[in-house]
Design an enzyme around this catalytic site. Sequence first.
Site, mmCIF file in Angstrom:
data_model
loop_
_atom_site.group_PDB
_atom_site.id
_atom_site.type_symbol
_atom_site.label_atom_id
_atom_site.label_comp_id
_atom_site.label_asym_id
_atom_site.label_seq_id
_atom_site.Cartn_x
_atom_site.Cartn_y
_atom_site.Cartn_z
ATOM 1 N N TYR A 70 0.827 -1.207 0.000
ATOM 2 C CA TYR A 70 0.000 0.000 0.000
ATOM 3 C C TYR A 70 0.864 1.262 0.000
ATOM 4 C CZ TYR A 70 -4.209 -2.708 1.180
ATOM 5 O OH TYR A 70 -5.268 -3.586 1.185
ATOM 6 N N PHE A 223 -14.193 -4.227 -0.860
ATOM 7 C CA PHE A 223 -15.195 -3.751 -1.816
ATOM 8 C C PHE A 223 -16.587 -3.795 -1.170
ATOM 9 C CE2 PHE A 223 -12.504 -5.330 -5.699
ATOM 10 C CZ PHE A 223 -11.579 -4.340 -5.440
ATOM 11 N N PRO A 224 -16.754 -3.213 0.028
ATOM 12 C CA PRO A 224 -18.026 -3.333 0.745
ATOM 13 C C PRO A 224 -19.176 -2.593 0.084
ATOM 14 C CG PRO A 224 -16.614 -1.735 1.832
ATOM 15 C CD PRO A 224 -15.781 -2.394 0.770
ATOM 16 N N LEU A 225 -18.861 -1.729 -0.872
ATOM 17 C CA LEU A 225 -19.902 -1.019 -1.610
ATOM 18 C C LEU A 225 -19.883 -1.381 -3.090
ATOM 19 C CD1 LEU A 225 -19.486 2.477 0.075
ATOM 20 C CD2 LEU A 225 -21.213 0.732 0.570
ATOM 21 N N GLY A 226 -19.088 -2.420 -3.457
ATOM 22 C CA GLY A 226 -18.966 -2.810 -4.849
ATOM 23 C C GLY A 226 -18.277 -1.721 -5.659
ATOM 24 N N GLY A 227 -18.206 -1.943 -6.964
ATOM 25 C CA GLY A 227 -17.847 -0.875 -7.871
ATOM 26 C C GLY A 227 -16.404 -0.431 -7.938
ATOM 27 N N PRO A 230 -14.012 -1.859 -12.632
ATOM 28 C CA PRO A 230 -15.008 -1.706 -13.694
ATOM 29 C C PRO A 230 -15.764 -3.016 -13.935
ATOM 30 C CG PRO A 230 -12.973 -0.618 -14.319
ATOM 31 C CD PRO A 230 -12.678 -1.365 -13.047
#
Length: 311
Positions: A70, A223-227, A230
């Site tokens: 990171y 990715f707790p909110l997706g997206g 792409p």
Amino acid sequence: MPSTGTSSPETTATGAPRPGGPGLLAGRTVSRVGYGAMQLRENTDLATGVAMLRRVVELGVDHIDTAEFYGPANEFIREAIRPEDGVLVASKVGADPDPGAPVPLRLAQRPEELRASVEANLKSLGMDRIPLVNLRRTDAGPGVRAKGDQVVDLDDQLATMVALRDEGKIGAIGLSGVSLDVLRRALPAGIACVQNAYSLVSRDDDEILALCTAEGIAWVPFFPLGGDIPGLPKVTDEQVVLDVAASLGSTPMQVGLAWLLHRAPNVLLIPGTSNADHLQANVDAGAIQLDAETLAALNAVPSRSGNIVLG
């Protein structure tokens, strides 16, 4: 240097209330709303990164997720987090930094690479022992898949991780990017948490979550909110999420995070941001209550596959 501290179930070592209430991770009580340090690598200098992490602690967050790949995140943590903060730092191995590449990391799955990565994390964090290290595999979920000499048997990897734990260099072992079968195979090694992509709109891993709940293993979705890649669906694009947010006076992102906390008691969150207002909003999501009717409406949102392979 990050270390352990003392705290009550409802408050952290600094006396701050735990956002989302208390959860368990690697044998320790932590705030269910944690913090993911990945976004600190984006145009953040040392002073700004340290200030953000100090604010994280002030808000009662005592579970920080990081990795050597990171960028400067580990350096920021080393400078910002004090022993008396009682923060549990979790890192991960399975990839190494690759500055300048389109994706600034490369897989590092071989046992000797895992050991070298733990050593690198110890150095950059300024620690003698990392409380939790997640082994990032490529069995499932969105992302790259291992090829060639990066296809490594789970048992060989776990043998290295267990040895590192026995040597006292890591405290607990987690897994990331794994299938149900891989998790079942790994259970005898003692698994503290699983980090897989999971959200309201991508629930392929419900069976893995159920196994983790039954085994007392923390479920820490990325990715707790997706997206974030792409092609992945976005939680905040769902009309029902927008409607719930409007009715509660919250944001769609907060509704997506709150849904995860309601999904199972072993769910811990690590939303990342380099923005202080977004950090406050993420912490505030831990206080959102969703009644049975609202949960039923959200649960009716169709799940779409999150197994998008890159490269």
